[in-house]
Design a protein around this motif. Sequence first.
Motif: not given
Length: 186
Positions: A50-51, A57-59, A53-55, A47, A185, A7
């Motif tokens: 977007v990062m 979800a990925l963390s 939100r992805a972060f 930027s 979000r 993660r």
Amino acid sequence: LIEARGRVAGLIHLLPLSELSKTANLKSKASSEPESCEKQEYTNIRSLFVMARAFAALSGSSAESPVMFTTARLGGSFGIENASSIDPVQGALPGFVKTFAREYPKSRARCIDFAEDIDKKSIADLIMQELFVLDQALTEVAYKGNLRRTVVATPTALETDERSGTLGTFSLKPGSLVLVTGGARG
């Protein structure tokens, strides 16, 4: 990368420090190329959005206290000392970070503001030091000269007019239009 390393534990957004991001350069173009300025400003904020939100979800829940830092060049005072010379788009970054911190309370979200005279090596060193500051409530840190300053919000009761029950001269009436916007979000 995630399959190999696991993660994501942190995101550090450096775009606001880049030469491309400097509004001083953009302001000189503003009258002749307003579309160019708008595009760059949009890129800076979008930027990060977007990062982040992805972060988030990925963390996932595997990271004890995932780090989401962004940087700014607001004079090392979040524009408080010299508001006329700051980039208004970069001024949105601390607000974004505070929203992110509220929506993801396990994160360590922070906007780090650097004075213009702080060099790249010093910035890298200071960001590394901030990684070890575990205070999750601290969302704004500014560096200017040899000083590290923080901004802390203090809850304060709103004063009302005892006769009318309104907040100062501001009041909402039936039919008043109020715009409410979303958070990080989306």
